[in-house]
Structure formats: C-alpha cells, structure tokens
Design a protein around this motif. Structure first.
Motif, PDB file in Angstrom:
ATOM      1  N   THR A 186      -9.062 -10.169  14.618  1.00  0.00           N
ATOM      2  CA  THR A 186      -8.180  -9.014  14.726  1.00  0.00           C
ATOM      3  C   THR A 186      -6.785  -9.391  14.235  1.00  0.00           C
ATOM      4  O   THR A 186      -6.524 -10.536  13.864  1.00  0.00           O
ATOM      5  CB  THR A 186      -8.091  -8.527  16.180  1.00  0.00           C
ATOM      6  N   ARG A 187      -5.902  -8.407  14.254  1.00  0.00           N
ATOM      7  CA  ARG A 187      -4.521  -8.655  13.826  1.00  0.00           C
ATOM      8  C   ARG A 187      -3.903  -9.816  14.591  1.00  0.00           C
ATOM      9  O   ARG A 187      -3.232 -10.687  14.025  1.00  0.00           O
ATOM     10  CB  ARG A 187      -3.691  -7.387  14.032  1.00  0.00           C
ATOM     11  N   LYS A 188      -4.124  -9.868  15.902  1.00  0.00           N
ATOM     12  CA  LYS A 188      -3.481 -10.881  16.731  1.00  0.00           C
ATOM     13  C   LYS A 188      -4.054 -12.277  16.521  1.00  0.00           C
ATOM     14  O   LYS A 188      -3.378 -13.270  16.794  1.00  0.00           O
ATOM     15  CB  LYS A 188      -3.569 -10.475  18.199  1.00  0.00           C
ATOM     16  N   SER A 189      -5.300 -12.370  16.058  1.00  0.00           N
ATOM     17  CA  SER A 189      -5.893 -13.699  15.879  1.00  0.00           C
ATOM     18  C   SER A 189      -5.964 -14.114  14.408  1.00  0.00           C
ATOM     19  O   SER A 189      -6.365 -15.245  14.104  1.00  0.00           O
ATOM     20  CB  SER A 189      -7.298 -13.749  16.485  1.00  0.00           C
ATOM     21  N   ALA A 190      -5.563 -13.233  13.497  1.00  0.00           N
ATOM     22  CA  ALA A 190      -5.539 -13.596  12.076  1.00  0.00           C
ATOM     23  C   ALA A 190      -4.407 -14.582  11.814  1.00  0.00           C
ATOM     24  O   ALA A 190      -3.373 -14.556  12.481  1.00  0.00           O
ATOM     25  CB  ALA A 190      -5.361 -12.349  11.222  1.00  0.00           C
ATOM     26  N   THR A 191      -4.606 -15.431  10.830  1.00  0.00           N
ATOM     27  CA  THR A 191      -3.593 -16.424  10.494  1.00  0.00           C
ATOM     28  C   THR A 191      -3.507 -16.596   8.983  1.00  0.00           C
ATOM     29  O   THR A 191      -4.514 -16.449   8.271  1.00  0.00           O
ATOM     30  CB  THR A 191      -3.901 -17.788  11.144  1.00  0.00           C
ATOM     31  N   GLU A 192      -2.311 -16.904   8.512  1.00  0.00           N
ATOM     32  CA  GLU A 192      -2.119 -17.139   7.085  1.00  0.00           C
ATOM     33  C   GLU A 192      -2.512 -18.560   6.686  1.00  0.00           C
ATOM     34  O   GLU A 192      -2.502 -18.898   5.506  1.00  0.00           O
ATOM     35  CB  GLU A 192      -0.661 -16.868   6.712  1.00  0.00           C
ATOM     36  N   THR A 193      -2.865 -19.376   7.656  1.00  0.00           N
ATOM     37  CA  THR A 193      -3.334 -20.732   7.347  1.00  0.00           C
ATOM     38  C   THR A 193      -4.674 -20.661   6.618  1.00  0.00           C
ATOM     39  O   THR A 193      -5.613 -20.023   7.099  1.00  0.00           O
ATOM     40  CB  THR A 193      -3.500 -21.551   8.641  1.00  0.00           C
ATOM     41  N   ARG A 194      -4.761 -21.296   5.498  1.00  0.00           N
ATOM     42  CA  ARG A 194      -5.977 -21.221   4.699  1.00  0.00           C
ATOM     43  C   ARG A 194      -7.038 -22.199   5.197  1.00  0.00           C
ATOM     44  O   ARG A 194      -6.729 -23.266   5.715  1.00  0.00           O
ATOM     45  CB  ARG A 194      -5.654 -21.471   3.219  1.00  0.00           C
ATOM     46  N   HIS A 233      -8.892 -20.151   1.672  1.00  0.00           N
ATOM     47  CA  HIS A 233      -8.459 -18.755   1.648  1.00  0.00           C
ATOM     48  C   HIS A 233      -7.928 -18.361   3.018  1.00  0.00           C
ATOM     49  O   HIS A 233      -8.147 -19.055   4.015  1.00  0.00           O
ATOM     50  CB  HIS A 233      -9.608 -17.841   1.253  1.00  0.00           C
ATOM     51  N   SER A 234      -7.243 -17.229   3.052  1.00  0.00           N
ATOM     52  CA  SER A 234      -6.771 -16.652   4.314  1.00  0.00           C
ATOM     53  C   SER A 234      -6.978 -15.151   4.252  1.00  0.00           C
ATOM     54  O   SER A 234      -7.112 -14.571   3.169  1.00  0.00           O
ATOM     55  CB  SER A 234      -5.288 -16.969   4.543  1.00  0.00           C
ATOM     56  N   ALA A 235      -7.037 -14.525   5.427  1.00  0.00           N
ATOM     57  CA  ALA A 235      -7.189 -13.072   5.503  1.00  0.00           C
ATOM     58  C   ALA A 235      -6.319 -12.559   6.641  1.00  0.00           C
ATOM     59  O   ALA A 235      -6.486 -12.980   7.793  1.00  0.00           O
ATOM     60  CB  ALA A 235      -8.648 -12.687   5.732  1.00  0.00           C
ATOM     61  N   VAL A 236      -5.397 -11.662   6.310  1.00  0.00           N
ATOM     62  CA  VAL A 236      -4.498 -11.081   7.304  1.00  0.00           C
ATOM     63  C   VAL A 236      -4.357  -9.588   7.022  1.00  0.00           C
ATOM     64  O   VAL A 236      -4.502  -9.150   5.873  1.00  0.00           O
ATOM     65  CB  VAL A 236      -3.106 -11.744   7.284  1.00  0.00           C
ATOM     66  N   PRO A 237      -4.090  -8.781   8.049  1.00  0.00           N
ATOM     67  CA  PRO A 237      -3.872  -7.354   7.820  1.00  0.00           C
ATOM     68  C   PRO A 237      -2.699  -7.121   6.881  1.00  0.00           C
ATOM     69  O   PRO A 237      -1.690  -7.822   6.939  1.00  0.00           O
ATOM     70  CB  PRO A 237      -3.586  -6.819   9.222  1.00  0.00           C
TER      71      PRO A 237
END
Length: 322
Positions: free
Chosen positions: A244-252, A293-297
């Motif tokens: 979710t938004r709160k657990s997403a991170t830009e760390t690849r 890769h990373s995945a964030v809203p």
C-alpha cells in the motif's frame, strides 16, 4: 534497461484482448457472455482463438475473467493453485460437485486462494461488467481444466464438444472430432468420490482474505498474503504480497525470478535504471529477473498493489498448513 525494452512486458487494461470461445461452456446459456484473458503464460484455454499477451515463462500464469451481470463460469477443477482477486464488481464463488457445498461473496480487492481438488465456479452478481484477475500455478497451469460431468453434457447440447486432446470442436461451425480423437471422458463415480467438498467455514476461514483486513496489515509493512509465512499459509509455487501507499518504498530491489505487479487501487510509478512507467488498476507488468526496481504511488488517494513472484516450491496441490 530502457523504457522501450519493457514496453512488451506491460499489458494495459485497455489493450486486453478477450476470447469468448475459450472454454467448453462458451455456448451454454448463462455462461455464453464471459470473456477470458490470458495475460502471462499459456493459460488453460481450450480454444486456438485465445490471445496470449506475454509468453515468457514465470513459473505461474496470469489471466483474467470479464463477465457481465448474472454471467457465470461453470464448475471446474485444477491440478494446481488458482488464486483470484476482484478488480471490478461483486462476485459469488461457489464450490462442490453440484456447486452447493459452499459459497462466498467477494468485493473489490478481496483475494481467494482456491484449494485444489474441488469443483469451483463463479458469477458476477454486481450491476456492471466485472473483472477478476487470476494466478494459476505452474508454467503449464497443471495441464488444463477438469470439468464437472454435467458441464460437458450441457455443452454438448449446445454444440460444443471437448476432445480428449483438450481442444474444443464446435458443431455449429461444422467441426467434428478428428479421426482417432475421442471425446473427453466424463469423470467416473469413483473419481468424483475423490474430489473434496469442504465446508464454507473451512474454505472461507483458510483461503479467503478481505481487502480491508489486508490493507490494515500492509500499511505497516508489505503484507505476505500467500506464502509459507503468509496470511494464507500456502506454498503453491508462488508468493503474493500486498503493498500500500504506507508500505511502498523508493528503495530498489530485485528478484532472481520474473515478478509481476498488478495494481488494484490507485496509480503506481515503477522506476528502474534507464526508465519508468505508470501503472493503473487492471494493468499488469512483468519485471525481468535481477532488474532493480521500485514501485510507489504516483498520485494522492488510496493505493494498493498485488505483487507476485515464483518460488522453488512445486506448483502442485496447495499446502494445507496449520
């Protein structure tokens, strides 16, 4: 890896190519309006008309079913895991030899890890066109579909015959079984007696999880939904996480096997060295193995994404852990 290198590994919801003749019940009233989509892998379609969007082996298959209201998918069985999450609409899943052993209603985002060795079916009970996304265990998805005998009999009354070779023949088009190919035999009473009929309590308690409950977990850290240590304890040959938004991170990060990103809510920006892409609900992205890769809203509002990656566990019967 450039953005263009990954364009062929992103399937947009609006670009999905449906097949309306994928299975034996394609002419049966009540099931004749359903659309089948094979997104990753060969799937289990019985029709040569089925389009495969990505044929790269992942260790599992990704597909989808789209159905208008009151349309149903007939009772069938699989030898490997079948996991659904609801993308759009309201759905009733039912199971048992005659479809009356139990049922559960699922809403958007809910996930159902259907046990192997039970006959199952589903129908759209919403008011609009609905879509459910599917994960099937194994690259060959267990070798196909096992239909309840009455489904094969009903289909024959409406012109469709399934050959023992797993292919469909439509008498309405003048097709018939090739020489030397017999019809798919019906399961015997002895074989039917070996098919499980679990209660609603056993299935719902062990294999169904509600989206809102998963979000509450995933807001703290990515939630292991299906896995040996998952909320649903199973080893079907792949793992499923919810982010979710709160657990997403830009760390690849990367995986040693291809992984798949499937947004269920909100828009997600996926970045890697050399490119980026934005995914919306209904889009499916295959991420190559060993690609960081990373995945964030990418926008405000609710955001949740299912993540799938293969494991080294055999894609056989589901593991009924304690």
């Amino acid at each position: 890896m450039t953005k263009s290198d990954l364009e062929d590994r992103i399937v947009r919801y609006g670009d999905l190519i449906p097949c309306k003749t994928a299975f034996i019940d394609a002419h049966t009233p009540g099931s004749d309006q359903k659309e089948n989509f094979t997104i990753i892998g060969g799937g289990v379609s019985e029709s040569p008309d089925q389009h495969v969007h990505i044929d790269i082996p992942h260790g599992f298959n990704i597909g989808a079913a789209g159905q208008p209201p009151k349309c149903r998918n007939s009772l069938h069985n699989h030898r490997t895991a079948e996991v659904f999450f609801v993308l759009k609409g309201r759905w009733r899943f039912f199971w048992g030899r005659w479809g009356d052993a139990g049922e559960v209603i699922l809403e958007e985002g809910d996930i159902f890890n259907i046990p192997t060795n039970i006959f199952r079916g589903f129908e759209n009970i919403g008011t609009d066109y609905g879509m459910i996304m599917a994960i099937l265990g194994g690259d060959d998805a267990g070798g196909g579909v096992i239909w309840a005998p009455q489904v094969i009999e009903d289909a024959a009354d409406h012109g469709l015959v399934l050959g023992e070779n797993g292919k469909l023949y439509d008498s309405k088009k003048g097709e018939k079984l090739p020489e030397g190919v017999g019809p798919m035999p019906l399961l015997s009473e002895e074989e039917l007696a070996k098919v499980d009929e679990p209660t609603a309590m056993q299935v719902i308690g062990g294999y169904v999880r509600r989206y809102n409950d998963l979000v509450a977990i995933a807001d703290k850290a990515p939630a292991k939904v299906i896995g040996e240590n998952g909320v649903i304890r199973d080893k079907p040959g792949f793992e499923v996480d919810l982010i979710t938004r709160k657990s997403a991170t830009e760390t690849r990060h990367s995986h040693d096997k291809p992984s798949v990103l499937m947004p269920v809510k909100g828009h997600w920006r996926v970045e890697w060295d050399g490119g980026s892409a934005t995914l919306a609900p209904g889009d499916t992205m295959s991420v190559p193995e060993n690609l960081a890769h990373s995945a964030v809203p990418s926008m405000t509002g609710e955001a949740a994404l299912y993540h799938v990656v293969a494991t080294d566990d055999p894609a056989g019967a589901t593991w009924r852990g304690n």
